[in-house]
Enzyme design. Sequence first.
Site, short mmCIF file in Angstrom:
data_model
loop_
_atom_site.label_atom_id
_atom_site.label_comp_id
_atom_site.label_asym_id
_atom_site.label_seq_id
_atom_site.Cartn_x
_atom_site.Cartn_y
_atom_site.Cartn_z
N ASP A 180 0.88 -1.18 0.00
CA ASP A 180 0.00 0.00 0.00
C ASP A 180 0.91 1.22 0.00
O ASP A 180 2.14 1.09 -0.01
CB ASP A 180 -0.95 -0.01 1.21
N GLU A 213 -10.93 2.91 -6.60
CA GLU A 213 -11.59 2.75 -7.91
C GLU A 213 -11.31 3.98 -8.77
O GLU A 213 -12.19 4.84 -8.94
CB GLU A 213 -13.09 2.53 -7.66
N HIS A 218 -13.33 -10.55 -9.02
CA HIS A 218 -14.23 -9.67 -8.30
C HIS A 218 -14.76 -10.35 -7.05
O HIS A 218 -15.64 -11.20 -7.11
CB HIS A 218 -15.39 -9.25 -9.23
N ASN A 221 -17.99 -8.13 -0.70
CA ASN A 221 -17.80 -7.60 0.64
C ASN A 221 -18.93 -8.12 1.56
O ASN A 221 -20.09 -7.99 1.18
CB ASN A 221 -17.87 -6.06 0.51
P1 NAI Z 1 -10.44 1.18 0.03
O1 NAI Z 1 -10.52 2.63 -0.24
O2 NAI Z 1 -10.94 0.64 1.29
O3 NAI Z 1 -8.91 0.73 -0.11
C1 NAI Z 1 -8.07 1.11 -1.14
C2 NAI Z 1 -6.61 1.03 -0.64
O4 NAI Z 1 -5.75 1.18 -1.75
C3 NAI Z 1 -6.26 2.11 0.35
O5 NAI Z 1 -5.65 1.53 1.48
C4 NAI Z 1 -5.27 2.98 -0.41
O6 NAI Z 1 -4.26 3.55 0.42
C5 NAI Z 1 -4.66 2.00 -1.36
N1 NAI Z 1 -4.06 2.58 -2.56
C6 NAI Z 1 -4.53 3.56 -3.32
N2 NAI Z 1 -3.69 3.77 -4.35
C7 NAI Z 1 -2.67 2.94 -4.23
C8 NAI Z 1 -1.50 2.65 -4.98
N3 NAI Z 1 -1.21 3.33 -6.08
N4 NAI Z 1 -0.67 1.68 -4.54
C9 NAI Z 1 -0.93 0.99 -3.44
N5 NAI Z 1 -2.04 1.18 -2.69
C10 NAI Z 1 -2.89 2.14 -3.09
O7 NAI Z 1 -11.15 0.49 -1.24
P2 NAI Z 1 -11.95 -0.88 -1.30
O8 NAI Z 1 -13.33 -0.67 -0.90
O9 NAI Z 1 -11.14 -1.93 -0.65
O10 NAI Z 1 -11.96 -1.15 -2.87
C11 NAI Z 1 -10.82 -1.58 -3.57
C12 NAI Z 1 -11.22 -2.07 -4.94
O11 NAI Z 1 -12.14 -3.13 -4.82
C13 NAI Z 1 -11.92 -1.04 -5.80
O12 NAI Z 1 -11.51 -1.24 -7.13
C14 NAI Z 1 -13.39 -1.35 -5.62
O13 NAI Z 1 -14.16 -0.96 -6.73
C15 NAI Z 1 -13.34 -2.85 -5.53
N6 NAI Z 1 -14.45 -3.49 -4.83
C16 NAI Z 1 -14.97 -2.95 -3.67
C17 NAI Z 1 -16.00 -3.56 -3.00
C18 NAI Z 1 -16.53 -3.01 -1.73
O14 NAI Z 1 -17.63 -3.40 -1.32
N7 NAI Z 1 -15.82 -2.12 -1.08
C19 NAI Z 1 -16.61 -4.80 -3.52
C20 NAI Z 1 -15.95 -5.33 -4.70
C21 NAI Z 1 -14.94 -4.67 -5.31
#
Ligand code: NAI
Length: 676
Positions: A338, A393, A441, A444
Amino acid sequence: MNTKTDFQHWKMETDDSGIAWLGFDLAESHTNTLGSAVMRELSQALDTIAGGSPRAVVVHSLKKNGFAAGADINEFTKLENESQAFEMIRSGQKVLDKLEALPCPTVAMLHGFVLGGGLELALACRYRIAADDARTQLGFPEVKLGIHPGFGGSIRSVNVMGVTAAMKLMLTGRSLKASKAHGQGLVDRLAKPDKLKEQAAKLALSPPSPAKAPMMQRLLGTAVLRPLIAGQLRKQTAAKVRKQHYPAPFAMIDLWQATGARPVQASYEAEAHSIARLMCGETARNLVRVFFLQNRLKSLGRKTEFKLRRVHVIGAGTMGGDIAAWCASRGFEVSVQDQKAEYVEKAFARARKYFAKRLKDEKKIEEAAARLKMDLDGDNIAGADVVIEAIIENREAKTTLLREVETRLAKGAVLATNTSSIPLEELAEALEQPSRLIGLHFFNPVTKMPLVEVIAGNQSADEALAHGLAAVRAMGKLPVPVKSAPGFLVNRILAPYMMAALRAWDEGIALEALDRAAEDFGMPMGPAELADTVGLDVLFAVAEVLKDTVSMEPPKAMHELVEAGKTGRKSGQGLYRWEDGKAVKDKSKAGATNTDLQDRLIMPYLNEAVCALREGIVEDADLLDAGAIFGTGFAPFRGGPIHYARTHTAEFKQLLESLAQQHGEFYRPDAGWDSL
Ligand code: NAI
């Protein structure tokens, strides 16, 4: 004198001490299951044994993984009617009666799976001895297939364990470890796995008097107390499942109330009638279908030699953090990347809590935690079998990252994104080899949701997809291959259902009534509660992605909630107020069963499923049904949305037409109904 007789599925050997060892070894299979051929041969073997007058008989298994996993479910699907089912069950019962009636001591020597019909076979022996290890599991999973034990197990288990423990075993379908089964009287003795055979022989040659259920338990089975106990059991069961959806546990209780588990022919016949009726009913047929659908998903992961050892996860947020924890708890080496150490630390702290809950044992928790490595620079990418990108995203951020990852990726490794809305083809454009990218995919909460959609973009190579399916399976999840299209499969079919609910709410219909209508249909959670659980903000994002596919605007009142930060469960307030992780509902507003409301919610779900099938979002109807059941919880006893739609095609199409007249175009039946 040492003699040997081999059948196709049974191997028989009498040793010098006079014990006849009857070994179960189903031909051409690595798991023992009890089908008609096996039972016919067992009957012949028992005749041979009876003719030889051995000192004792030990029934055991020659398979590594266990004694027997249950009946042969394939045979269930070939049953044409209830009387045929009854005959099949009765003839199986008679074989076990023959075993029970042998004049010499009989011992079931148990290891690994001892489930369903396997446990019934063991119960027809006078004694049971089991390997005392974690792999040995005894249970009656029949209710999960909409039936109950049928080879005398519902009667014999009550007589050895007592009604309380036996009913719990049969009504929940959960299995017991050997030590627990021993504590509850289901097993007479335990033995160290390497001493099992020796101890079984000892038990066979100097048997004690057979154990019986405790006196108190036997009293509960008297004619006076039975109705009372049965009433309690019905109440407990009704708190969990509905009789019209899942009749088997209720039939089980009725059966016990009627027979008192008296070991007489009339009881066995009643058992056979009851199970034959269930087997030919809709629920059991559909649950058996679900069982095969699940096997199909599992088998999709077996088509390559791909081996999963190391996983690299990028993005330690809600999804990435939980994917990492899940994989580490299943024995994989996991590195997590991260932007800042604190984000990864936070995810690891959450992972620890999960390990404690799932693994319980301190040593296993430590080992799982040690498999999680922080890797801010991505040093482990080159050694990973799968790299999963789960960062925010954002198209720019994702393409930049994926391009950089590709340069370090090992040959043959899987490159996957967890994006929920950005077309795969667009993310892949940035890559040297776009064909390597697939989508994995996850849903959650990752630790609870069994399904993972394996997304194929137009550019994805077949091999990458096959590896993705294998990786998901290795992780212990169910993979379903889905085409890259807005909302993929699961969000696509859920969205219209939730939107229909939100619109009805906007018209003034109580949330509780909406949830009740869906639950009456058999959904595990109503749409309003589900919307709050997913998060109203997330729902907006899904609606945005799907705006050209599903034409329905979220109502204004929902915008207002999100703008006020009332996003659902996570904020403590959404459509409902949330307390201790539970929606606070006013039961008085739920009203009575309302099939009109049910139609308003369920028909859009079915319509979208039909549309997704027509558009080829998944390859066939069974994959769609599997995805719907394991990804959205679609009422399993209905066999899946397409299966259900196919049994009522004309009726549902007509219903949609009239809903469209009342409530607008959103309900117009899809063209796919005509080719179902
Ligand atoms: P989140 O916002 O909780 O976590 C994203 C993480 O990625 C953060 O810790 C951030 O610091 C890190 N990050 C951002 N840019 C980065 C980079 N360049 N290098 C390394 N780390 C980086 O997001 P969440 O909810 O976990 O979603 C992640 C992905 O999963 C998205 O693409 C979302 O669309 C997808 N997704 C989300 C679901 C949900 O219910 N939250 C369900 C299914 C898919």
